[in-house]
Design a protein around this motif. Structure first.
Motif, short mmCIF file in Angstrom:
data_model
loop_
_atom_site.label_atom_id
_atom_site.label_comp_id
_atom_site.label_asym_id
_atom_site.label_seq_id
_atom_site.Cartn_x
_atom_site.Cartn_y
_atom_site.Cartn_z
N ALA A 1 2.05 7.07 -12.82
CA ALA A 1 1.36 5.81 -12.49
C ALA A 1 2.10 4.60 -13.09
O ALA A 1 3.00 4.76 -13.88
CB ALA A 1 -0.06 5.86 -13.01
N ASP B 1 1.60 2.17 -6.88
CA ASP B 1 0.18 2.02 -7.22
C ASP B 1 -0.70 2.63 -6.13
O ASP B 1 -1.62 3.41 -6.41
CB ASP B 1 -0.19 0.54 -7.38
CG ASP B 1 0.32 -0.03 -8.70
OD1 ASP B 1 0.91 0.73 -9.49
OD2 ASP B 1 0.11 -1.23 -8.94
N LEU B 2 -0.39 2.27 -4.90
CA LEU B 2 -1.20 2.76 -3.79
C LEU B 2 -1.07 4.27 -3.63
O LEU B 2 -2.03 4.97 -3.36
CB LEU B 2 -0.78 2.05 -2.50
CG LEU B 2 -1.12 0.55 -2.46
CD1 LEU B 2 -0.47 -0.12 -1.25
CD2 LEU B 2 -2.64 0.35 -2.42
N VAL C 1 -0.59 6.46 -5.90
CA VAL C 1 -1.43 7.11 -6.90
C VAL C 1 -2.88 7.10 -6.44
O VAL C 1 -3.58 8.12 -6.51
CB VAL C 1 -1.30 6.39 -8.27
CG1 VAL C 1 -2.32 6.95 -9.25
CG2 VAL C 1 0.10 6.55 -8.80
N LEU C 2 -3.33 5.96 -5.94
CA LEU C 2 -4.71 5.87 -5.50
C LEU C 2 -4.98 6.84 -4.34
O LEU C 2 -6.06 7.43 -4.25
CB LEU C 2 -5.03 4.44 -5.06
CG LEU C 2 -5.06 3.43 -6.21
CD1 LEU C 2 -5.23 2.01 -5.67
CD2 LEU C 2 -6.21 3.75 -7.16
N ILE C 3 -4.00 7.01 -3.48
CA ILE C 3 -4.20 7.87 -2.31
C ILE C 3 -4.14 9.34 -2.70
O ILE C 3 -5.04 10.11 -2.39
CB ILE C 3 -3.14 7.57 -1.22
CG1 ILE C 3 -3.38 6.17 -0.65
CG2 ILE C 3 -3.20 8.62 -0.13
CD1 ILE C 3 -2.24 5.67 0.21
N SER D 1 -4.54 10.71 -5.47
CA SER D 1 -5.56 11.12 -6.43
C SER D 1 -6.93 11.22 -5.77
O SER D 1 -7.89 11.69 -6.38
CB SER D 1 -5.64 10.12 -7.58
OG SER D 1 -6.22 8.91 -7.13
N GLU E 1 -8.66 8.66 -4.55
CA GLU E 1 -9.38 7.39 -4.60
C GLU E 1 -9.56 6.84 -3.18
O GLU E 1 -10.64 6.39 -2.81
CB GLU E 1 -8.57 6.38 -5.44
CG GLU E 1 -9.35 5.18 -5.89
CD GLU E 1 -10.20 5.52 -7.11
OE1 GLU E 1 -11.12 4.74 -7.41
OE2 GLU E 1 -9.93 6.57 -7.74
N TYR E 2 -8.48 6.90 -2.43
CA TYR E 2 -8.55 6.62 -1.00
C TYR E 2 -8.31 7.93 -0.27
O TYR E 2 -7.18 8.35 -0.07
CB TYR E 2 -7.47 5.61 -0.59
CG TYR E 2 -7.64 4.22 -1.14
CD1 TYR E 2 -8.77 3.47 -0.82
CD2 TYR E 2 -6.68 3.65 -1.94
CE1 TYR E 2 -8.92 2.17 -1.30
CE2 TYR E 2 -6.82 2.36 -2.43
CZ TYR E 2 -7.94 1.62 -2.11
OH TYR E 2 -8.08 0.35 -2.59
N LEU F 1 -7.60 1.11 3.96
CA LEU F 1 -6.96 0.43 2.83
C LEU F 1 -7.37 -1.04 2.84
O LEU F 1 -7.82 -1.57 3.86
CB LEU F 1 -5.45 0.55 2.95
CG LEU F 1 -4.88 1.94 2.72
CD1 LEU F 1 -3.41 1.98 3.06
CD2 LEU F 1 -5.10 2.37 1.28
#
Lengths: 275, 275
Positions: free
Chosen positions: A275, B10-11, B13-15, B17, B19-20, B26
């Motif tokens: 991250a 960043d995105l 990681v969010l995807i 993981s 999160e998204y 998005l």
DNA sequence: CAGTGGTCTAGACCACAAC
DNA sequence: TTGTGGTCTAGACCACTGA
């Protein structure tokens, strides 16, 4: 069609027709931009499109070139070797000099707990958001840096429970023998081949561009099927650059073996990016 | 690391993981650009990077979404059917409803003379810049528009000379029988699997995005080998979306068959783009 | 040191989707 | 009609490559 697409198309014709053969340098972006009467950025997009298609590549600040098509290694699986060997990769004469290489963290084998990729979870029969322990290795030719494969071994939970196999000096080769004794039936193997784009981490580990070249992916599935329904013991996830490798299979004459054909789920890479 | 790469990371990681999750929308590019304090264009590049990786897709003007991983069709070759059938594709229960579809020019079979792709030229034993006649078909499920395969059949020059097979109502199925009679030895088949990015034409014909999703490619090679060195008669080049298909092979127990393993050359698409 | 690709900005207009 | 992604421009600065 957008202007940058038109320009890309012009270049595509020049390249595939042999006007710009593999290895040839393309005109400077700035020059072409002027010729076409478009801005720098529009020309860059045209080049970017072709880069994404794998047709061209820019080499740092020394120019843009038509991509060479490198020789591909044609690999075949040798089942006998697989049974004895603990390395998850394709072998044969051309992989004689291969050995484990260091992963980015400096280890040769990394054992971590990760989210299971969707299609592997499906094959193992676990929930899509399961976390499991995976054994990761990077294997290849120490002398040719692009000749490498990244292999993850996922054990089914019932195997990890039934047999204390992961620890100590028992290699995977030993595991297959023990599993067969334990189940009193022979193991079977099959492979499922797919492709997707690499994650930045995969591209780095495999020394391949992160754009324009797909990842060729093999799921090598170890399972019991003789008595009753299929029972998957292990899934190996072997990834390699599609620009460097091709996989070969002989087609036996007559009726070929079959197995359940329910749709598999797709996946995308699930490695935890830093991250 | 460039700003747009940082944002993409960043995105990512969010995807990955969760999160998204797949299917999630998005944030608006404009909003995110403001949050990060970067320009519109920089944010677009971040999104573009992830699109190229196959992680996200933008749906026209209705938003940007995390790509779903669609179910993949797992296909197996059935050799017996291949011997009888003139259609070059993978078959099985899941392809029962498949039939020839119309190519962009409106025909079901297109016979054209084209530059031979580098790896096929290599396999056929002709010079890399040879032009040969190719028979092209688009085959698939009329009801599921993404379930299709594009198949080119390249005949070795010696076959085209020896046998007046291409013309008239003699299908390929018939051709195999005739070839075996003519050569007084059985034909053999093998497959070589690779992947690359699609050309815009291929992407259109196969109803797949032209970015983010690779093309899965099978060379199905028909050859004589029993008497003397290998003699390739035909190469079928079967292309399909890697997001939709996976190919399966059973691994026979014990020593598996082998064949010459000289490096193959790579290729890139050679179709004549409309200039 | 010149050449060349890489990154970034501010601002503008367009066209289609969904309501 | 509004929201949203798509395209395009002019201009600037940076950093590495290779002579």
């Amino acid at each position: 069609m957008a202007r940058y697409e038109e320009i890309a198309q012009d270049l595509r014709v020049l390249i595939t027709s042999g006007e710009y053969p593999p290895g040839a340098a393309l005109p400077l972006m700035r020059d072409l931009a002027e010729q076409y009467g478009v801005s720098d950025i529009t020309m860059r997009r045209a080049y970017g499109l072709l880069t994404g298609e794998g047709l061209i590549e820019s080499r740092g600040r020394s120019g843009t070139f038509v991509r060479e098509h490198p020789d591909r290694l044609r690999l075949t699986v040798r089942t006998r070797q697989m049974e004895r060997d603990e390395l998850g990769y394709y072998s044969g004469p051309e992989t004689q000099g291969w050995r484990p290489l260091q992963l980015p963290d400096g280890e040769q084998t990394q054992v971590v707990t990760l989210l299971v990729p969707a299609d592997i979870a499906d094959t193992l029969g676990v929930a899509p958001d399961t976390r499991l322990t995976v054994r990761r290795r990077l294997i290849g030719d120490p002398d040719v840096e692009t000749h490498r494969q990244l292999a993850d071994s996922w054990l089914a939970p019932w195997v990890a429970e039934e047999l204390p196999l992961l620890s100590g000096r028992t290699g995977l080769g030993g595991m297959y023998d023990r599993l067969e004794e334990w189940g009193s039936q022979p193991l079977q193997w099959r492979e499922e081949i797919s492709a997707r784009m690499p994650s930045p981490e995969e591209a780095a580990a495999l020394v391949m561009p992160s754009t324009g070249v797909p990842l060729l992916r093999t799921l090598r599935i170890t399972y019991f099927a003789e008595a009753g329904p299929e029972r998957v013991a292990e899934v190996q996830d072997i990834r390699m650059s599609a620009a460097v490798f091709a996989l070969g299979y002989p087609l036996p004459r007559g009726e070929s073996a079959r197995w359940p054909v329910e749709p598999a789920t797709g996946d995308y890479y699930q490695d935890p990016p830093e991250a």
